[in-house]
Design a protein around this motif. Structure first.
Motif, PDB file in Angstrom:
ATOM      1  N   ALA A   1     -24.800 -28.382   6.252  1.00  0.00           N
ATOM      2  CA  ALA A   1     -25.640 -27.259   6.653  1.00  0.00           C
ATOM      3  C   ALA A   1     -26.636 -26.954   5.547  1.00  0.00           C
ATOM      4  O   ALA A   1     -26.383 -27.234   4.375  1.00  0.00           O
ATOM      5  CB  ALA A   1     -24.799 -26.027   6.946  1.00  0.00           C
TER       6      ALA A   1
ATOM      7  N   GLU B   1     -27.710 -21.164  19.472  1.00  0.00           N
ATOM      8  CA  GLU B   1     -27.396 -21.904  18.253  1.00  0.00           C
ATOM      9  C   GLU B   1     -27.708 -23.397  18.359  1.00  0.00           C
ATOM     10  O   GLU B   1     -27.540 -24.150  17.401  1.00  0.00           O
ATOM     11  CB  GLU B   1     -25.911 -21.730  17.883  1.00  0.00           C
ATOM     12  CG  GLU B   1     -24.936 -22.334  18.853  1.00  0.00           C
ATOM     13  CD  GLU B   1     -24.540 -21.391  19.971  1.00  0.00           C
ATOM     14  OE1 GLU B   1     -23.573 -21.706  20.689  1.00  0.00           O
ATOM     15  OE2 GLU B   1     -25.200 -20.338  20.124  1.00  0.00           O
ATOM     16  N   SER B   2     -28.177 -23.842  19.532  1.00  0.00           N
ATOM     17  CA  SER B   2     -28.475 -25.263  19.706  1.00  0.00           C
ATOM     18  C   SER B   2     -29.720 -25.666  18.923  1.00  0.00           C
ATOM     19  O   SER B   2     -30.690 -24.911  18.811  1.00  0.00           O
ATOM     20  CB  SER B   2     -28.694 -25.575  21.191  1.00  0.00           C
ATOM     21  OG  SER B   2     -29.144 -26.908  21.351  1.00  0.00           O
ATOM     22  N   ALA B   3     -29.698 -26.894  18.400  1.00  0.00           N
ATOM     23  CA  ALA B   3     -30.861 -27.437  17.689  1.00  0.00           C
ATOM     24  C   ALA B   3     -31.895 -28.013  18.645  1.00  0.00           C
ATOM     25  O   ALA B   3     -32.905 -28.570  18.201  1.00  0.00           O
ATOM     26  CB  ALA B   3     -30.407 -28.518  16.713  1.00  0.00           C
TER      27      ALA B   3
ATOM     28  N   TYR C   1     -28.470 -24.977  11.415  1.00  0.00           N
ATOM     29  CA  TYR C   1     -27.470 -25.617  12.250  1.00  0.00           C
ATOM     30  C   TYR C   1     -26.755 -26.650  11.396  1.00  0.00           C
ATOM     31  O   TYR C   1     -27.130 -26.887  10.238  1.00  0.00           O
ATOM     32  CB  TYR C   1     -28.089 -26.256  13.491  1.00  0.00           C
ATOM     33  CG  TYR C   1     -29.324 -27.075  13.214  1.00  0.00           C
ATOM     34  CD1 TYR C   1     -29.234 -28.404  12.811  1.00  0.00           C
ATOM     35  CD2 TYR C   1     -30.593 -26.520  13.350  1.00  0.00           C
ATOM     36  CE1 TYR C   1     -30.364 -29.150  12.544  1.00  0.00           C
ATOM     37  CE2 TYR C   1     -31.737 -27.270  13.088  1.00  0.00           C
ATOM     38  CZ  TYR C   1     -31.608 -28.582  12.687  1.00  0.00           C
ATOM     39  OH  TYR C   1     -32.732 -29.323  12.432  1.00  0.00           O
ATOM     40  N   SER C   2     -25.714 -27.279  11.939  1.00  0.00           N
ATOM     41  CA  SER C   2     -24.871 -28.157  11.125  1.00  0.00           C
ATOM     42  C   SER C   2     -24.768 -29.549  11.727  1.00  0.00           C
ATOM     43  O   SER C   2     -24.568 -29.704  12.935  1.00  0.00           O
ATOM     44  CB  SER C   2     -23.456 -27.573  11.005  1.00  0.00           C
ATOM     45  OG  SER C   2     -23.472 -26.345  10.316  1.00  0.00           O
TER      46      SER C   2
ATOM     47  N   PHE D   1     -23.788 -22.093  12.056  1.00  0.00           N
ATOM     48  CA  PHE D   1     -24.937 -21.987  12.952  1.00  0.00           C
ATOM     49  C   PHE D   1     -25.502 -20.576  12.832  1.00  0.00           C
ATOM     50  O   PHE D   1     -24.791 -19.599  13.006  1.00  0.00           O
ATOM     51  CB  PHE D   1     -24.530 -22.258  14.407  1.00  0.00           C
ATOM     52  CG  PHE D   1     -24.039 -23.659  14.646  1.00  0.00           C
ATOM     53  CD1 PHE D   1     -24.931 -24.693  14.867  1.00  0.00           C
ATOM     54  CD2 PHE D   1     -22.685 -23.940  14.636  1.00  0.00           C
ATOM     55  CE1 PHE D   1     -24.484 -25.987  15.086  1.00  0.00           C
ATOM     56  CE2 PHE D   1     -22.219 -25.229  14.846  1.00  0.00           C
ATOM     57  CZ  PHE D   1     -23.127 -26.253  15.074  1.00  0.00           C
TER      58      PHE D   1
ATOM     59  N   PRO E   1     -29.135 -19.279  14.112  1.00  0.00           N
ATOM     60  CA  PRO E   1     -30.473 -19.571  14.626  1.00  0.00           C
ATOM     61  C   PRO E   1     -31.562 -18.695  14.016  1.00  0.00           C
ATOM     62  O   PRO E   1     -32.719 -19.117  13.928  1.00  0.00           O
ATOM     63  CB  PRO E   1     -30.336 -19.342  16.135  1.00  0.00           C
ATOM     64  CG  PRO E   1     -29.060 -18.580  16.320  1.00  0.00           C
ATOM     65  CD  PRO E   1     -28.188 -18.947  15.180  1.00  0.00           C
TER      66      PRO E   1
END
Length: 427
Positions: free
Chosen positions: A279, A118-120, A269-270, A262, A264
């Motif tokens: 978001a 879920e990381s940007a 993502y937020s 989140f 992906p």
């Protein structure tokens, strides 16, 4: 000027130039300035050109007001634009812009292995990939974001960032820290800036900057944001459920939520803004589909023939080619634009309806992922000017359509400055 009381400044450094606005405590823009990057440099990656454009835009805005009334400054920059700097802020290499990909596959593989899904920070254009590219340079003090660097010219500090710009560099906006997995990618944690909430007071203006711009020595510089977040804030949206639809080449929807979202699989993502979360998602439908069939003049002509109160009965999903990102994540998703009505006005109406249907699905998708119910919509972009399309959208979305206070990202940066000024007790 005495009747306007204290003012704040918002500065936006975008892809083609810089803009600055002065805003009252009530949110009214009373002065503005603009400068194109090409007036100062042939290279859009030239930091000196960035700064000269900011200086020119700011000087233009300050010409119309009394600078002694300024109490705070907010700054936004392009998301994911990074540069390595020495302790005094001197750039140590050509910056990598928001859309510059990192080609080192080993770097990208390390991020893919260690970054949570879920990381940007995933992807070749992420801030983290750029940090890993720059971190071995000699004498590097920090690797920072574009907005951080501009803010440093006002504070003398080149080791401070904000939660929005830091997101694509791997920052965890929920835990509000640089997560421990970053070190496993090989990233030098000591080169990352300290992170503050967007709009939080950073420091008072440096004596040199105060003198250069004629600003009070107690002027507060606040933590900035990205150009995308600033553009959203500029509209006036400020409560959970408030949404902004951008009807440009593509359709983009953004909503304030009371909880982070989140997803992906949708590239979702937020960003953390105050106690809320911003978001959104981007579809491949939008103005590009319209432009493939009709000129702007023809759209205006045909729109006069359309009755927005009735339906064509067609179920279009307008796309230029197969593939959709949001609200459907499917690289093979097929366009639906048949049967084509014989009348051009009816065909245009069906496209309008189709894009409005995608917009409705997009907000329904956000709600299904945990956002609050859609409460209102503000519309920006070229499509916002078409009254017939607006009426069709209103029938599909069935929520209040509210006026946009501004489409200037600089106005969003100014709104952050207002927030920071209140927090610092100078407004």
């Amino acid at each position: 000027m005495s009747g306007q009381g204290k003012l704040v400044l918002g500065i936006d450094l975008g892809t083609s130039g810089a803009r600055a606005v002065a805003m009252t405590a009530a949110g009214e823009i009373v002065a503005s300035g603009a400068a194109r990057l090409t007036a100062f440099s042939d290279d859009h990656r030239d930091p000196l050109g960035w700064w000269k454009a900011v200086q020119a835009a700011l000087a233009q805005a300050l010409e119309a007001i009394d600078g002694s009334h300024i109490c705070a400054v907010g700054i936004d920059g392009t998301s994911g634009t990074m540069l390595p700097v020495a302790a005094d802020g001197a750039p140590l290499a050509t910056p990598l812009m928001y859309n510059d990909p990192v080609g080192d596959t080993a770097i990208l593989e390390r991020i893919a292995v260690h970054a949570p899904k879920e990381s940007a920070a995933h992807g070749a254009t992420s801030g983290l990939a750029k940090l890993l590219t720059f971190q071995s340079l000699p004498e590097v003090f920090r690797v920072i974001h574009q907005a951080d660097w501009i803010a440093g010219h006002f504070t003398g500090l080149y080791d401070i960032s904000d939660e929005n710009n830091a997101l694509k560099t791997g920052y965890d906006p929920v835990a509000r820290n640089w997560p421990e997995w970053l070190a496993r990618t090989g990233a030098r944690i000591d080169l990352l800036p300290d992170v503050l909430p967007a709009g939080a007071p950073v420091a008072t203006i440096s004596p040199a900057a105060a003198e250069a711009f004629g600003l009070p020595s107690e002027t507060v510089i606040v933590a900035g944001t990205t150009d995308g977040c600033a553009s959203f804030l500029a509209t006036g949206a400020d409560r959970p459920g408030d949404a902004v639809s951008a009807l440009g080449t593509t359709l983009t929807v953004k909503m304030l939520s009371d909880k982070p979202l989140f997803a992906p699989e949708f590239g979702l993502y937020s960003h953390r803004i105050g106690d809320m979360w911003l978001a959104g998602g981007a579809s491949n439908t939008g103005g590009a589909v319209l432009a493939a069939h009709f000129s702007n003049d023809r759209i205006a002509e045909l729109s006069e023939q359309i009755d927005p109160a009735s339906d064509t009965g067609l179920d279009f999903y307008p796309l230029l080619k197969p593939g959709e990102r949001f609200p459907v994540a499917d690289p093979a998703f097929m366009p639906r634009m048949e049967p084509r009505p014989t009348e051009d006005a009816e065909f245009l109406k069906a496209i309008f309806e189709g894009i409005a249907g995608v917009e409705r699905l997009a907000y329904e998708r956000l709600v299904s992922l945990g956002s609050p119910a859609l409460g209102s919509i503000r519309t920006v972009g070229g499509g916002a000017k078409n009254g017939v399309w607006t009426e069709i959208r209103k029938r599909r979305l069935v929520v209040p359509f509210l006026p946009v206070l501004s489409e200037e990202a600089a106005a969003g940066a100014a709104r952050l400055a207002l927030s920071g000024a209140k927090e610092a007790g100078v407004l």
